[in-house]
Design an enzyme around this catalytic site. Structure first.
Site, PDB file in Angstrom:
ATOM      1  N   GLY A  31       0.792  -1.228   0.000  1.00  0.00           N
ATOM      2  CA  GLY A  31       0.000   0.000   0.000  1.00  0.00           C
ATOM      3  C   GLY A  31       0.820   1.271   0.000  1.00  0.00           C
ATOM      4  CG  HIS A  46      -8.508  -4.599   3.383  1.00  0.00           C
ATOM      5  ND1 HIS A  46      -7.263  -5.169   3.521  1.00  0.00           N
ATOM      6  CD2 HIS A  46      -9.362  -5.367   4.112  1.00  0.00           C
ATOM      7  CE1 HIS A  46      -7.370  -6.243   4.288  1.00  0.00           C
ATOM      8  NE2 HIS A  46      -8.632  -6.377   4.663  1.00  0.00           N
ATOM      9  CG  ASP A  88     -10.031  -9.526   6.350  1.00  0.00           C
ATOM     10  OD1 ASP A  88      -9.403  -8.458   6.206  1.00  0.00           O
ATOM     11  OD2 ASP A  88      -9.568 -10.502   6.981  1.00  0.00           O
TER      12      ASP A  88
END
EC number: 3.1.1.4
Length: 122
Positions: A31, A46, A88
């Site tokens: 990320g 997320h 999730d």
């Protein structure tokens, strides 16, 4: 846990988290910076969700959930386990909704190409 998240991804998208999402774009995987497309934005969201439960063991905590009739349902557990499962679940469902934006060219996308200033904040 990462293993459970991978199972959710496979359930929703019919693609394994490894290799299809582990290093996709700028956010799936480690990320950083600006998401490349809707699929990558799912990973950004997320990451933000995990950031809200940073005190929890997001990568390894095993939670309760079920995969039935086309739906992921998170079960009962500690606060951390329930929150991780929800992060999730939401991400896996987002990846399914974004399947049409998935581009093979963003698989194993080099970090060196993720240098643009962030477009979004959590």
């Amino acid at each position: 846990s990462l293993v459970q998240f991978n199972k959710m991804i496979k359930f929703e998208t019919r693609k394994s988290g490894l290799p299809f999402y582990a290093a996709y774009g700028c956010y799936c995987g480690w990320g950083g910076q600006r998401p490349k497309d809707a699929t990558d934005r799912c990973c950004f969201v997320h990451d933000c969700c995990y950031g809200k439960v940073a005190k929890c063991n997001t990568k390894w905590d095993i939670y309760s959930y079920s995969l039935k009739s086309g739906y992921i349902t998170c079960g009962k557990g500690t606060w951390c386990k329930e929150q991780i499962c929800e992060c999730d679940r939401v991400a896996a469902e987002c990846l399914r909704r974004s399947l049409s934006t998935y581009k093979n060219e963003y698989m194993f996308y080099p970090d060196s190409r993720c240098r643009e200033p962030p477009e979004y904040t959590c």
